[in-house]
Write an enzyme that holds these catalytic residues in place. Structure first.
Site, PDB file in Angstrom:
ATOM      1  CG  ASN A 214      -0.153  -0.182   2.498  1.00  0.00           C
ATOM      2  OD1 ASN A 214       0.358   0.650   2.904  1.00  0.00           O
ATOM      3  ND2 ASN A 214      -0.556  -1.138   3.212  1.00  0.00           N
ATOM      4  CB  ALA A 278       2.149  -0.682  10.737  1.00  0.00           C
ATOM      5  CG  ASP A 309      -6.810  -5.998  14.102  1.00  0.00           C
ATOM      6  OD1 ASP A 309      -6.063  -5.365  14.921  1.00  0.00           O
ATOM      7  OD2 ASP A 309      -7.578  -5.665  13.251  1.00  0.00           O
ATOM      8  CG  PHE A 326      -2.826   6.038  13.044  1.00  0.00           C
ATOM      9  CD1 PHE A 326      -2.076   5.764  13.967  1.00  0.00           C
ATOM     10  CD2 PHE A 326      -2.870   7.251  12.891  1.00  0.00           C
ATOM     11  CE1 PHE A 326      -1.191   6.495  14.788  1.00  0.00           C
ATOM     12  CE2 PHE A 326      -1.897   8.275  13.352  1.00  0.00           C
ATOM     13  CZ  PHE A 326      -0.953   7.908  14.299  1.00  0.00           C
ATOM     14  CE  LYS A 340     -11.131   0.961  11.067  1.00  0.00           C
ATOM     15  NZ  LYS A 340     -10.658   1.275   9.802  1.00  0.00           N
TER      16      LYS A 340
END
Ligand code: C5P
Length: 406
Positions: A214, A278, A309, A326, A340
């Site tokens: 990404n 990250a 996760d 994040f 989240k």
């Protein structure tokens, strides 16, 4: 802790407020000191202050036009008052008159300076200056106590001869002393803490030469690791592939895949603070090919399976650290980030919008910080500055919970 000195160079953005009082002339010297020390200073004066010193004096020493009114169409079209409130790293009001303190304590927003104090999330410092009886009056003392309780930092007043001819407590601290207090480097408030940061993206192999990746550059996580080390923490940075240099004083573990990142994090048994910056790939290729895939001219499909996760795993530990994560979202930022945070068991989430030139692979960003019972909006700024604000917020949250439990 290193003793800071007022000669130290600083890149702080300081909003200096000047209220009406004879000590206003000393604020000119204060602004000059701060500018000489490398601070970027913007001055806001109350109407009464302009009777003592002209805005032009402050413009000359600060190098910027001085703001005096709230609804000045021309000034608002530049940096409006909300932008100004967000711009400041700290607000310092010198002198702070009895009237200004009363208006702040009452939460009034009847001029630009009081409005800025309500609108800012930056620390507010006051250097009171007034006649000794006005200072000693129970009304002023009650206002002082209330402001301190709300987190306002008081500098002085000092005792001595006053402009009114009396002697007593109420003189403004000398500009040099105020400047020195403001220029002190931030406390090494993470001394003794073990901090683990994940940064950059992961690479999930397809075959020996190809991978899924990404756009994450690692800048945010590296800036966070650097700031944590600067504040005295023992920092381990678990980094996906990134060309960035290792920040001073930081131990770095390089990894490629999400599985490697997870294994590195799991190998660290005890930590006080975990920050997952990250951009971990949510999926990996189920069975990466052992040799380079050949072009066949046919369509190919890759079977993807979910990655573990990492942050949720840390948050689920029996002895869990404080967890900061994040969320990069393209829409409905607040709702998605709030959900989240809870789903992954984070204490604090830093949410940002991505896509269309925002977020990834850029030196700056804007963040919405959410935690249980609070939020901060961090305006567009360099990732180093955002890292500072994230730790200030962490400090604020953990202070509050320490106070509540003591
Ligand atoms: O679910 P999403 O990927 O948007 O969550 C982002 C947050 O979760 C970041 O803090 C990221 O570092 C962390 N994360 C993780 N492990 C994953 C996926 C995300 O630690 N597999």
């Amino acid at each position: 802790m290193n003793a800071p000195s007022s000669n130290e160079s600083s890149s702080q953005r300081l909003l200096v407020g000047v209220s009406g009082g004879i000590a206003a002339y000393k604020a000119v010297v204060l602004v000059r000191r701060l500018v000489e020390a490398g601070c970027e200073v913007r001055v806001v004066m109350t109407e009464a202050a302009t009777r003592f010193v002209t805005p032009l004096s402050f413009q000359a020493v600060s190098g910027h036009p001085v703001r005096t009114t709230l609804l000045d169409a021309e000034a608002e079209s530049g940096m409006d008052h909300i932008a100004l409130a967000r711009w400041a790293d700290a607000v310092v009001i010198a002198p702070a008159s009895a009237d200004l303190m009363a208006r702040l304590a009452a939460g009034m927003a009847d001029d630009l300076l009081t409005t800025l104090c309500l609108a800012t999330e930056a620390p507010v410092h006051l250097a009171p200056a007034m006649n000794r009886q006005m200072w000693a009056h129970p009304a002023t003392q009650a206002n002082r106590a209330l402001l301190v309780e709300r987190g306002v930092v008081m500098h002085g007043p000092a005792a001595g001869a006053q402009a009114c001819g009396e002697t007593g407590e109420g003189r403004m601290l000398e500009p040099g002393a105020i400047a020195e207090a403001l220029l002190q480097s931030p406390a090494r408030d993470l001394a003794g803490q073990r901090v683990v940061v994940t940064a950059a993206g992961t690479r999930e192999p397809i075959d020996p030469v190809r991978f899924l990746a990404n756009r994450s550059s690692g800048r945010m996580g590296f800036a966070i690791a650097a700031e944590a080390a600067r504040r005295g923490a023992a920092v381990t940075l678990v980094a996906g592939p990134s060309a960035l240099p290792t920040p001073a004083g930081v131990e770095r573990i390089d990894v490629e895949t999400a599985a490697e990142m997870q294994a590195a994090v799991e190998s660290i048994e005890s930590m006080d603070l975990f920050i997952g910056a990250a951009a971990v790939a949510d999926y990996r290729v189920a069975e990466p090919a052992a040799s380079k895939l050949k072009k066949t001219g046919e369509a190919v499909s890759l079977e993807l399976v979910p990655n573990p996760d990492i942050i949720a795993g840390v948050a689920a530990r029996a002895e869990r650290p404080f967890v900061i994560g994040f969320a990069a979202e393209t829409d409905d930022l607040r709702e998605h980030a709030a959900a989240k945070r809870v789903a992954k068991g984070m204490d604090l989430i830093c949410a940002n919008e991505v896509g269309a030139g925002k977020g990834f692979d850029r030196p700056d960003n804007a963040l919405l910080l959410l935690w249980e019972g609070g939020e901060h909006v961090l305006a567009q700024a360099g990732k180093e500055r955002l890292a500072t604000r994230i730790f200030d917020t962490y400090h604020q949250i953990t202070q509050v919970s320490d106070d509540a439990s003591s």
